[in-house]
Scaffold this motif. Structure first.
Motif, PDB file in Angstrom:
ATOM      1  N   ASN A  79      51.643 -29.247 -89.233  1.00 58.22           N
ATOM      2  CA  ASN A  79      53.025 -29.069 -88.797  1.00 58.22           C
ATOM      3  C   ASN A  79      53.358 -27.605 -88.514  1.00 58.22           C
ATOM      4  OD1 ASN A  79      53.390 -31.852 -89.212  1.00 58.22           O
ATOM      5  ND2 ASN A  79      53.918 -31.518 -91.361  1.00 58.22           N
ATOM      6  N   TRP A  80      54.236 -27.396 -87.548  1.00 58.36           N
ATOM      7  CA  TRP A  80      54.635 -26.055 -87.123  1.00 58.36           C
ATOM      8  C   TRP A  80      56.152 -25.929 -87.129  1.00 58.36           C
ATOM      9  CZ3 TRP A  80      51.702 -21.775 -85.446  1.00 58.36           C
ATOM     10  CH2 TRP A  80      50.313 -21.973 -85.510  1.00 58.36           C
ATOM     11  N   CYS A  81      56.617 -24.693 -87.258  1.00 62.07           N
ATOM     12  CA  CYS A  81      58.056 -24.446 -87.349  1.00 62.07           C
ATOM     13  C   CYS A  81      58.539 -23.396 -86.362  1.00 62.07           C
ATOM     14  CB  CYS A  81      58.422 -23.960 -88.754  1.00 62.07           C
ATOM     15  SG  CYS A  81      58.289 -25.227 -90.022  1.00 62.07           S
ATOM     16  N   TYR A  82      59.778 -23.606 -85.939  1.00 60.65           N
ATOM     17  CA  TYR A  82      60.600 -22.578 -85.314  1.00 60.65           C
ATOM     18  C   TYR A  82      61.624 -22.179 -86.375  1.00 60.65           C
ATOM     19  CZ  TYR A  82      58.827 -24.794 -81.011  1.00 60.65           C
ATOM     20  OH  TYR A  82      58.030 -25.337 -80.025  1.00 60.65           O
ATOM     21  N   ILE A  83      61.921 -20.897 -86.476  1.00 60.26           N
ATOM     22  CA  ILE A  83      62.858 -20.422 -87.491  1.00 60.26           C
ATOM     23  C   ILE A  83      64.088 -19.832 -86.825  1.00 60.26           C
ATOM     24  CG2 ILE A  83      63.187 -18.935 -89.502  1.00 60.26           C
ATOM     25  CD1 ILE A  83      60.957 -20.985 -89.912  1.00 60.26           C
ATOM     26  N   ALA A  84      65.272 -20.183 -87.320  1.00 64.22           N
ATOM     27  CA  ALA A  84      66.521 -19.544 -86.904  1.00 64.22           C
ATOM     28  C   ALA A  84      67.215 -19.057 -88.165  1.00 64.22           C
ATOM     29  CB  ALA A  84      67.410 -20.526 -86.142  1.00 64.22           C
ATOM     30  N   ALA A  85      67.747 -17.844 -88.131  1.00 64.12           N
ATOM     31  CA  ALA A  85      68.407 -17.292 -89.311  1.00 64.12           C
ATOM     32  C   ALA A  85      69.648 -16.515 -88.914  1.00 64.12           C
ATOM     33  CB  ALA A  85      67.455 -16.395 -90.092  1.00 64.12           C
ATOM     34  N   HIS A  86      70.596 -16.480 -89.818  1.00 63.45           N
ATOM     35  CA  HIS A  86      71.865 -15.784 -89.589  1.00 63.45           C
ATOM     36  C   HIS A  86      72.096 -14.761 -90.682  1.00 63.45           C
ATOM     37  CE1 HIS A  86      76.520 -15.860 -89.725  1.00 63.45           C
ATOM     38  NE2 HIS A  86      76.158 -15.106 -88.706  1.00 63.45           N
ATOM     39  N   SER A  87      72.524 -13.568 -90.294  1.00 58.09           N
ATOM     40  CA  SER A  87      72.996 -12.567 -91.241  1.00 58.09           C
ATOM     41  C   SER A  87      71.946 -12.267 -92.312  1.00 58.09           C
ATOM     42  CB  SER A  87      74.321 -13.062 -91.849  1.00 58.09           C
ATOM     43  OG  SER A  87      74.981 -12.052 -92.553  1.00 58.09           O
ATOM     44  N   ALA A  88      72.279 -12.503 -93.601  1.00 57.33           N
ATOM     45  CA  ALA A  88      71.330 -12.228 -94.677  1.00 57.33           C
ATOM     46  C   ALA A  88      70.128 -13.169 -94.651  1.00 57.33           C
ATOM     47  CB  ALA A  88      72.033 -12.315 -96.033  1.00 57.33           C
ATOM     48  N   GLY A  89      70.197 -14.239 -93.864  1.00 55.30           N
ATOM     49  CA  GLY A  89      69.029 -15.094 -93.665  1.00 55.30           C
ATOM     50  C   GLY A  89      67.886 -14.323 -93.013  1.00 55.30           C
ATOM     51  N   ASN A  90      68.240 -13.254 -92.279  1.00 53.96           N
ATOM     52  CA  ASN A  90      67.256 -12.349 -91.703  1.00 53.96           C
ATOM     53  C   ASN A  90      66.429 -11.691 -92.805  1.00 53.96           C
ATOM     54  OD1 ASN A  90      67.652  -9.495 -89.377  1.00 53.96           O
ATOM     55  ND2 ASN A  90      65.825 -10.508 -90.129  1.00 53.96           N
ATOM     56  N   LEU A  91      67.096 -11.220 -93.862  1.00 55.66           N
ATOM     57  CA  LEU A  91      66.390 -10.670 -95.010  1.00 55.66           C
ATOM     58  C   LEU A  91      65.497 -11.726 -95.656  1.00 55.66           C
ATOM     59  CD1 LEU A  91      69.211  -8.587 -96.746  1.00 55.66           C
ATOM     60  CD2 LEU A  91      67.054  -7.657 -95.896  1.00 55.66           C
ATOM     61  N   MET A  92      65.995 -12.940 -95.741  1.00 55.44           N
ATOM     62  CA  MET A  92      65.258 -14.024 -96.389  1.00 55.44           C
ATOM     63  C   MET A  92      63.913 -14.298 -95.715  1.00 55.44           C
ATOM     64  SD  MET A  92      66.114 -15.609 -99.114  1.00 55.44           S
ATOM     65  CE  MET A  92      67.450 -15.965-100.238  1.00 55.44           C
ATOM     66  N   ILE A  93      63.911 -14.450 -94.389  1.00 50.73           N
ATOM     67  CA  ILE A  93      62.659 -14.782 -93.708  1.00 50.73           C
ATOM     68  C   ILE A  93      61.747 -13.557 -93.628  1.00 50.73           C
ATOM     69  CG2 ILE A  93      63.668 -14.450 -91.401  1.00 50.73           C
ATOM     70  CD1 ILE A  93      60.850 -16.920 -92.435  1.00 50.73           C
ATOM     71  N   GLY A  94      62.318 -12.364 -93.458  1.00 52.95           N
ATOM     72  CA  GLY A  94      61.495 -11.149 -93.431  1.00 52.95           C
ATOM     73  C   GLY A  94      60.820 -10.896 -94.763  1.00 52.95           C
ATOM     74  N   TYR A  95      61.569 -11.087 -95.838  1.00 51.08           N
ATOM     75  CA  TYR A  95      61.055 -10.915 -97.207  1.00 51.08           C
ATOM     76  C   TYR A  95      59.928 -11.918 -97.472  1.00 51.08           C
ATOM     77  CZ  TYR A  95      61.560 -10.527-102.381  1.00 51.08           C
ATOM     78  OH  TYR A  95      61.369 -10.346-103.733  1.00 51.08           O
ATOM     79  N   ALA A  96      60.140 -13.172 -97.093  1.00 55.06           N
ATOM     80  CA  ALA A  96      59.133 -14.213 -97.324  1.00 55.06           C
ATOM     81  C   ALA A  96      57.846 -13.907 -96.571  1.00 55.06           C
ATOM     82  CB  ALA A  96      59.680 -15.577 -96.912  1.00 55.06           C
ATOM     83  N   LEU A  97      57.961 -13.495 -95.314  1.00 55.29           N
ATOM     84  CA  LEU A  97      56.765 -13.229 -94.513  1.00 55.29           C
ATOM     85  C   LEU A  97      55.991 -12.027 -95.031  1.00 55.29           C
ATOM     86  CD1 LEU A  97      58.013 -13.952 -90.886  1.00 55.29           C
ATOM     87  CD2 LEU A  97      56.366 -15.270 -92.213  1.00 55.29           C
ATOM     88  N   ASP A  98      56.707 -10.941 -95.340  1.00 57.47           N
ATOM     89  CA  ASP A  98      56.001  -9.738 -95.786  1.00 57.47           C
ATOM     90  C   ASP A  98      55.332  -9.949 -97.142  1.00 57.47           C
ATOM     91  OD1 ASP A  98      55.126  -7.047 -96.054  1.00 57.47           O
ATOM     92  OD2 ASP A  98      56.902  -6.598 -97.236  1.00 57.47           O
ATOM     93  N   LEU A  99      56.080 -10.456 -98.114  1.00 57.78           N
ATOM     94  CA  LEU A  99      55.572 -10.529 -99.478  1.00 57.78           C
ATOM     95  C   LEU A  99      54.733 -11.773 -99.769  1.00 57.78           C
ATOM     96  CD1 LEU A  99      58.666  -9.157-101.419  1.00 57.78           C
ATOM     97  CD2 LEU A  99      56.639  -7.938-100.634  1.00 57.78           C
ATOM     98  N   TYR A 100      54.932 -12.846 -99.011  1.00 55.89           N
ATOM     99  CA  TYR A 100      54.237 -14.104 -99.316  1.00 55.89           C
ATOM    100  C   TYR A 100      53.478 -14.698 -98.128  1.00 55.89           C
ATOM    101  CZ  TYR A 100      57.138 -13.906-103.496  1.00 55.89           C
ATOM    102  OH  TYR A 100      57.745 -13.500-104.672  1.00 55.89           O
ATOM    103  N   GLY A 101      53.656 -14.109 -96.939  1.00 53.32           N
ATOM    104  CA  GLY A 101      53.024 -14.667 -95.740  1.00 53.32           C
ATOM    105  C   GLY A 101      51.523 -14.514 -95.684  1.00 53.32           C
ATOM    106  N   GLY A 102      50.953 -13.756 -96.629  1.00 46.22           N
ATOM    107  CA  GLY A 102      49.511 -13.619 -96.691  1.00 46.22           C
ATOM    108  C   GLY A 102      48.903 -14.312 -97.893  1.00 46.22           C
ATOM    109  N   THR A 103      49.702 -15.127 -98.572  1.00 50.45           N
ATOM    110  CA  THR A 103      49.235 -15.810 -99.777  1.00 50.45           C
ATOM    111  C   THR A 103      48.780 -17.235 -99.469  1.00 50.45           C
ATOM    112  OG1 THR A 103      51.451 -16.645-100.340  1.00 50.45           O
ATOM    113  CG2 THR A 103      50.832 -14.469-101.199  1.00 50.45           C
ATOM    114  N   ALA A 104      48.053 -17.818-100.393  1.00 50.15           N
ATOM    115  CA  ALA A 104      47.588 -19.195-100.240  1.00 50.15           C
ATOM    116  C   ALA A 104      48.752 -20.151-100.481  1.00 50.15           C
ATOM    117  CB  ALA A 104      46.460 -19.486-101.224  1.00 50.15           C
ATOM    118  N   ARG A 105      48.973 -21.057 -99.534  1.00 53.30           N
ATOM    119  CA  ARG A 105      50.053 -22.049 -99.634  1.00 53.30           C
ATOM    120  C   ARG A 105      49.447 -23.444 -99.616  1.00 53.30           C
ATOM    121  NH1 ARG A 105      53.481 -18.630-101.314  1.00 53.30           N
ATOM    122  NH2 ARG A 105      54.947 -20.403-101.292  1.00 53.30           N
TER     123      ARG A 105
END
Length: 283
Positions: A79-105
């Motif tokens: 499965n694949w995703c498109y992401i849309a974020a508003h306001s502080a949601g920008n921090l949410m997706i940026g934080y997730a990608l930087d700190l956890y986007g290289g981890t095993a899921r």
């Protein structure tokens, strides 16, 4: 591969559109069908849309697991995703990608429980998430001078995160794991024009909504304003030389000053432009 096998394989791969709210929240946490923050759930907003609800009040660090849970649910395996974020949601997706986007899921079956968590599909893992691209409306990853000035309730933990120096130092904004962030910047701001530099949407200035890099904000405007550096479209450096974060591109700059920050429970403001983009291209 036979036709039957091809059909079976394609039926297992699904695209989803995840919507990540900003400050104040509104939707029931863990309920990915609750679009209270955004507007009517019947409105077209991308294929298989899901509302990634977090409380919009507490620290990004303490609420980010809700975003990661949703990314695990819908953006792993086939499965694949498109992401849309508003306001502080920008921090949410940026934080997730930087700190956890290289981890095993763990790969998940996209059927969340009431807490918004999904069960493992086959016990295998992958690195990071399957994300096609990210749309950001009124992005607050660069922080807001309204938080700096105490214009919002100081008791909110999130407001501390939204101070310009704090938000810009929270994670590496250049590390999007190769995902492109399409920025939609509104400019119908009048109420706080004395606090927010350059053009703004009444909550964030162009330096944030336009993905402008650096450890602090700056004053950026539309080309019609001669007394302020232009926020450029695309990935080009802004007038004055300040570049945008890596993989950040300005898709929409509000030259007509027609869009403010607020969804108003009806997909309104700058989010109306993001919604239209998702409806057209997230499929």
């Amino acid at each position: 591969m036979g036709i039957a096998a091809l059909v079976a394989l394609s039926s297992q791969a699904t695209n989803y559109s995840l919507w990540i709210n900003g400050r104040t929240g509104g939707g029931q946490v863990g309920n990915h069908a609750d679009f209270t923050y955004w507007g009517p759930s019947s409105t077209a907003a991308g294929v298989n849309k899901k509302s990634v609800n977090w409380d919009g009040y507490n620290h990004i660090s303490s609420q980010n697991y809700l975003v990661r849970d949703a990314l695990d649910c819908y953006c792993t395996g086939n499965n694949w995703c498109y992401i849309a974020a508003h306001s502080a949601g920008n921090l949410m997706i940026g934080y997730a990608l930087d700190l956890y986007g290289g981890t095993a899921r763990y790969k998940k079956t996209p059927s969340p429980n009431s807490s918004g968590q999904c069960t493992n599909s086959d016990g295998t893992t992958q690195t990071g998430w399957n994300i096609k691209w990210v749309d950001i409306g009124g992005g607050a990853a660069g922080g807001s001078e309204l938080a700096d000035a105490g214009s919002w309730a100081l008791s909110e933990p999130l407001v501390g995160d939204l101070k310009t120096s704090t938000s810009r130092a929270m994670y590496n904004h250049n590390n999007t794991r190769g995902k492109v962030f399409y920025m939609f910047a509104g400019a119908k701001g009048t109420l706080y024009s004395g606090i927010l530099p350059g053009q703004d949407d009444e909550a964030v200035a162009y330096h944030s909504s336009g993905g402008v890099s650096g450890s602090s904000g700056g004053s950026y405007c539309n080309p019609s304003d001669w007394f302020c550096n232009d926020l450029t479209l695309g990935t080009a450096a802004n007038e004055g030389g300040r570049v945008k974060w890596t993989n950040h591109t300005v898709s929409f700059r509000d030259d007509a000053e027609a869009f403010n920050h607020y969804t108003s429970g009806n997909w309104a403001g700058i989010i109306s432009k993001v919604r239209a983009d998702m409806a057209s291209y997230a499929n």
